[in-house]
Design an enzyme around this catalytic site. Structure first.
Site, short mmCIF file in Angstrom:
data_model
loop_
_atom_site.label_atom_id
_atom_site.label_comp_id
_atom_site.label_asym_id
_atom_site.label_seq_id
_atom_site.Cartn_x
_atom_site.Cartn_y
_atom_site.Cartn_z
CE1 TYR A 28 -11.14 -1.89 -6.99
CE2 TYR A 28 -10.98 -4.48 -7.92
CZ TYR A 28 -10.66 -2.94 -6.95
OH TYR A 28 -12.25 -3.50 -6.00
CE LYS A 35 -4.82 3.56 -6.50
NZ LYS A 35 -4.48 2.13 -6.19
CD GLU A 45 -6.72 1.99 -9.65
OE1 GLU A 45 -7.34 2.44 -8.99
OE2 GLU A 45 -5.73 1.64 -9.58
CB CYS A 86 -1.06 -0.02 0.91
SG CYS A 86 -1.99 1.31 1.81
P1 NDP Z 1 -7.84 -8.04 -10.99
O1 NDP Z 1 -7.85 -9.29 -10.08
O2 NDP Z 1 -8.52 -6.85 -10.40
O3 NDP Z 1 -8.05 -8.10 -12.34
C1 NDP Z 1 -7.22 -9.31 -13.51
C2 NDP Z 1 -7.20 -8.86 -14.88
O4 NDP Z 1 -6.77 -9.61 -15.52
C3 NDP Z 1 -8.90 -9.30 -14.98
O5 NDP Z 1 -9.03 -8.61 -15.40
C4 NDP Z 1 -8.30 -10.85 -16.34
O6 NDP Z 1 -9.02 -11.37 -16.73
C5 NDP Z 1 -6.66 -10.85 -16.68
N1 NDP Z 1 -6.21 -11.69 -16.71
C6 NDP Z 1 -5.89 -12.91 -16.11
N2 NDP Z 1 -4.98 -13.91 -16.96
C7 NDP Z 1 -4.48 -13.01 -18.10
C8 NDP Z 1 -3.77 -13.29 -18.85
N3 NDP Z 1 -2.94 -14.17 -18.92
N4 NDP Z 1 -4.19 -12.32 -20.08
C9 NDP Z 1 -4.59 -11.26 -20.04
N5 NDP Z 1 -5.49 -10.60 -18.63
C10 NDP Z 1 -5.06 -12.03 -17.95
O7 NDP Z 1 -5.99 -7.51 -10.94
P2 NDP Z 1 -5.27 -6.89 -10.83
O8 NDP Z 1 -3.85 -6.91 -11.09
O9 NDP Z 1 -5.40 -5.62 -11.55
O10 NDP Z 1 -5.49 -6.14 -9.03
C11 NDP Z 1 -5.05 -7.35 -7.95
C12 NDP Z 1 -5.81 -7.01 -7.27
O11 NDP Z 1 -5.41 -5.54 -5.93
C13 NDP Z 1 -7.22 -6.02 -7.01
O12 NDP Z 1 -8.33 -7.33 -6.93
C14 NDP Z 1 -7.83 -5.44 -5.93
O13 NDP Z 1 -8.14 -6.22 -4.51
C15 NDP Z 1 -6.27 -5.26 -5.54
N6 NDP Z 1 -6.57 -3.29 -6.01
C16 NDP Z 1 -6.86 -2.95 -5.81
C17 NDP Z 1 -6.96 -1.06 -5.83
C18 NDP Z 1 -8.20 -0.20 -5.38
O14 NDP Z 1 -8.60 -0.62 -4.50
N7 NDP Z 1 -8.25 0.76 -6.47
C19 NDP Z 1 -5.92 -0.91 -7.02
C20 NDP Z 1 -5.23 -1.65 -7.66
C21 NDP Z 1 -5.18 -2.77 -7.18
P3 NDP Z 1 -10.36 -12.88 -15.87
O15 NDP Z 1 -11.34 -11.88 -15.71
O16 NDP Z 1 -10.51 -12.91 -17.94
O17 NDP Z 1 -9.42 -13.66 -15.73
#
Ligand code: NDP
Length: 493
Positions: A215, A93, A219, A85
């Protein structure tokens, strides 16, 4: 830019971050911030009531709370205090996003050139704030009587915690080690940067491919684009932000495209390669009969989810069970299969990965173990935001979730959607539509979900979480006096 970094300045900073971690891993002696207490004469192990592994938001909160109940607490961290964080997530961020917002506002309405040159200034401000927070966390931990050890912790076969040459015998242990970015699982995936790397960049590339639709991808795409970077966003699904309401996600995609981000839906990245200082990202796209296409770009960032940081802890040796994604499995009281070992936050794959969730879990656990029984924060109405431009804020059920909870009976759920252009956006001269959506029970009128797209959305949604928790109905919103002129008034009156 790669993980290894194209720019010298970037590489310098990346080296500092990684070198610190490597040094602490290699170090035989943990750095002890406070003088260790005298050892138990009968054993070489140090004694502690509570050992917390990981000084992120959750670990720090738990350690301080336990110490406030009189527990002897040791907090072990291999990297900087404050965890994701503070050092590689929410704080840098959000600050970069402020900078990006100011840069783009100035560039659209006050003849400021904006863009890439503002990044250098922004990153200096970000680093200053991160350093201030690191120091402040350390000071508050010291004042609470928590001993901070720098080093890599693991369990030995007797269930004791080993840090360098030191062994600690703990009454209770808390694992709060967080999570880290998943590597892109394709040939050339190791060339790709993660969000951790981005915060070490001293300059931004001219162009970038961002992979993911969650997310972080959204962002970062929005932030970088406002600093003047040409962004291609490759999304596997047919929409952004799968966890958010579909109407808001669709409105966001439109807004981002209008701001110049090129979004490619239904794409699967197949390979990344590097030549002559640039990258080729190959992907197949469903809409294009799966034919392979290539984008040439100066940088690639993958944000495809995060994995629990549990490697090297020796969990299997002590018999701690894992969840389906390799995280730590816990019961409702955050106890693992080994009763004295607990876990909170992002090191459980199925947990909600948000800072306030880890903090609430850590404080509750410390209260429960060492003090009076704690009051657990309510997790039903969990406000969340995506800090892109325009920002998204949401609390409660999406329309699809509400219908599902009503047994698939869509007529039991009503929605109200308002689209408007805020005064701020009019002042900017580039009218940007804001979207507010309410989801409520058609019979009782009880508000089930609030979904907003506007710069003010995150701030509004925080208070709406309280309203939902108190059982607010659509009629309450309609009969509450609006405050004019604000964006929030669109929800009322
Ligand atoms: P997320 O789980 O939000 O999103 C991951 C994305 O990546 C999904 O759209 C997924 O698609 C896609 N994906 C997964 N595998 C692949 C692949 N091999 N190729 C292409 N796309 C892929 O993860 P983030 O990394 O963005 O964030 C992690 C966590 O961190 C979040 O869930 C959140 O809880 C936290 N976070 C919160 C924030 C906030 O509160 N503002 C900011 C940043 C992070 P699919 O659905 O098809 O699997």
């Amino acid at each position: 830019m790669t993980k290894r970094q194209a720019s010298t300045e970037t590489a310098t900073q990346a080296r500092t971050v990684k070198a610190r971690r490597r040094a602490s891993e290699a170090s035989a002696e943990p750095v002890v911030e406070r003088v260790p207490r005298k050892r138990d004469a009968r054993s070489k192990a140090r004694e502690a009531d509570f050992v917390v592994i990981g000084a992120g938001s959750g670990g720090v909160a738990a350690a301080r709370r336990a110490a406030s109940h009189g527990a002897r607490v040791i907090l072990v961290e291999r990297d900087a205090i404050g965890g994701t964080c503070v050092n590689r997530g929410c704080v840098p961020k959000k600050m970069l996003s402020y900078g990006a917002g100011w840069a783009s506002i100035l560039s659209t309405c006050l003849s400021h050139t904006g863009g890439k040159e503002d990044w250098r200034d922004a990153i200096v401000r970000v680093n200053a704030e991160v350093a201030r927070l690191n120091a402040s966390y350390k000071q508050r931990l010291n004042e609470s009587g928590v001993e901070i050890w720098h080093g890599e912790a693991s369990f030995n076969e007797r269930g004791h915690i080993v840090v360098g040459n030191e062994v600690i015998r703990a009454g209770k242990t808390l694992i709060a080690t967080g999570a880290s970015p998943i590597d892109l699982p394709v040939p050339g995936g190791e060339l790709v940067s993660s969000s951790d790397d981005l915060f070490t960049w001293q300059t931004v590339p001219g162009s970038i491919v961002v992979i993911g639709g969650g997310y972080i991808a959204v962002e970062m795409a929005s932030i970088l684009s406002r600093y003047g970077v040409k962004v291609d966003l490759l999304v596997r699904e047919d929409r952004l932000l799968p966890k958010f309401d579909h109407e808001i996600a669709a409105a966001l995609a439109e807004a981002l495209i209008a701001k110049g981000i090129r979004i490619h839906f239904r794409t699967e990245v197949t390979m990344v390669s590097q030549s002559n200082g640039a990258f080729d990202v190959c992907y197949s796209q469903e809409d294009n009969r799966g034919r392979t296409q290539t984008v040439r770009t100066q940088a690639v960032l993958a944000a495809i989810g995060r994995k629990p940081n549990v490697d090297g802890l020796g969990l299997d040796d002590v018999g701690v069970k894992r969840d389906s994604k390799g995280g730590i499995e816990v019961d409702r009281q955050f106890r693992s299969s080994v009763r004295s070992i607990h876990a909170i936050g992002d090191c459980m794959a199925d947990n909600v990965h948000l800072t306030p969730v880890a903090i609430a879990q850590g404080r509750w656990l410390a209260d429960r173990l060492f003090g009076r029984r704690g009051d657990m924060t309510d997790f039903e109405f969990l406000p969340t935001a995506v800090f892109c431009e325009p920002a998204i804020g949401a609390v409660g059920l999406t329309e699809a979730q509400a219908i599902e909870e009503a047994g698939g009976k869509a007529d039991r759920i009503r929605t109200e959607v308002k689209r408007f252009v805020s005064l701020e956006s009019r002042f900017g001269g580039v009218p940007q539509q804001s979207v507010f959506k309410l989801v409520f029970n058609a019979r009782s009128g009880r508000v089930l979900g609030v979904h907003l797209m506007d710069g003010a959305a995150p701030e509004i949604v925080q208070t709406m979480a309280l309203a939902l928790r108190l059982g607010a109905k659509a009629s309450h919103l309609k009969t509450t006096m609006p405050l004019h002129p604000t964006v929030a008034e669109e929800l009322f009156g």
